[in-house]
Motif scaffolding. Sequence first.
Motif, short mmCIF file in Angstrom:
data_model
loop_
_atom_site.label_atom_id
_atom_site.label_comp_id
_atom_site.label_asym_id
_atom_site.label_seq_id
_atom_site.Cartn_x
_atom_site.Cartn_y
_atom_site.Cartn_z
N CYS A 23 9.64 34.76 31.60
CA CYS A 23 10.30 35.74 32.72
C CYS A 23 9.62 35.78 34.42
CB CYS A 23 9.91 37.16 32.03
SG CYS A 23 9.61 38.30 33.26
N GLN A 24 10.50 36.45 35.36
CA GLN A 24 10.10 36.38 36.24
C GLN A 24 10.65 37.28 37.37
OE1 GLN A 24 11.26 32.90 39.53
NE2 GLN A 24 13.02 32.13 37.99
N ARG A 25 9.60 38.43 37.24
CA ARG A 25 10.73 39.32 38.47
C ARG A 25 9.40 40.11 39.05
NH1 ARG A 25 13.87 42.35 34.17
NH2 ARG A 25 14.20 43.95 35.78
N VAL A 33 5.10 33.97 30.71
CA VAL A 33 5.88 32.71 29.39
C VAL A 33 5.46 32.76 28.01
CG1 VAL A 33 5.30 30.10 29.05
CG2 VAL A 33 5.69 30.30 31.15
N ALA A 34 6.19 32.16 26.80
CA ALA A 34 5.92 33.08 25.89
C ALA A 34 5.88 32.74 24.87
CB ALA A 34 6.70 34.52 25.77
N VAL A 50 9.16 39.89 23.16
CA VAL A 50 8.02 39.97 24.03
C VAL A 50 8.35 40.30 25.47
CG1 VAL A 50 6.19 39.63 24.67
CG2 VAL A 50 6.55 38.92 21.85
N LEU A 51 9.30 39.69 25.77
CA LEU A 51 9.25 39.39 27.38
C LEU A 51 10.35 41.14 27.73
CD1 LEU A 51 9.38 35.93 28.14
CD2 LEU A 51 6.89 37.75 28.22
N THR A 103 3.08 33.88 21.13
CA THR A 103 2.19 33.99 22.25
C THR A 103 2.57 34.39 23.25
OG1 THR A 103 3.17 32.17 23.41
CG2 THR A 103 1.21 31.50 21.65
N ILE A 104 1.48 34.62 24.49
CA ILE A 104 2.30 35.13 26.19
C ILE A 104 0.93 35.00 26.72
CG2 ILE A 104 0.90 37.74 24.89
CD1 ILE A 104 4.10 36.94 26.80
#
Length: 246
Positions: A23-25, A33-34, A50-51, A103-104
Amino acid sequence: MPRIDSGAATHIGRRPNNEDSYCQRPELGLFAVADGLGGHEGGEVASQLVLSTMVDFLAAQESQPQPAPPGGGAESLIVRAVRLAHHEVLVRQSGRLSMMASTITALLLRDAEAVVCNLGDSRTFLVRGGELRRLTRDHTVLAEMEEAGLDTSNPFAMMHRNSLTGAVGMEASVDPECCRVEVQPGDVLVLASDGLYEPVPPALMVSVLEQGGSAQEMAERLVAKAYERGGTDNITGVVVRVLENG
């Protein structure tokens, strides 16, 4: 928030499917990153869930006109986002998805400060002045053995080196670890799944980043380097460059 340039890349590696998500917001200051686990379908669903849950939660918080409640700073926000994601994964755990988790590693930028949050073995690094600093701690059997001063060269440690002791959706409750770091122009932050950082050790990661270019080009080079060096796992990286103001 400081001026930034971000980029992301992922590769299936030498696996049949890609269970990593990113994800890039920039408008939310959120980068993550997951790395999903729990079988072919479960891993993909978990990492994406998750994201998306975290993004929706933070976007809703941004849209609220009222002041944030006490304790509503960046660290509180990202922890609440991860806990909500944990709940969403638990709710969906049934049938083919019964073993899913993820993971996160996430970064929330506020002003000149970054809050880094993680659970599992995806990592966030800070590169400053040619030096790489790891900002996260793994939640794995091997990491816990190392911290306890135990011998990690035995067969048990080798067999369980990647066994997670914490992940989103893995336990009845979730307490992600957070740290804060002041960021400054020239800093490069890298969020990576284990498929990226295992084949690309710190010195090589710094060397790849020092080739310059945009954050997108950096992310693509890191992922390509991991694959080139024989990476078998899914490979994912997000790169955030902190730019000069003006």
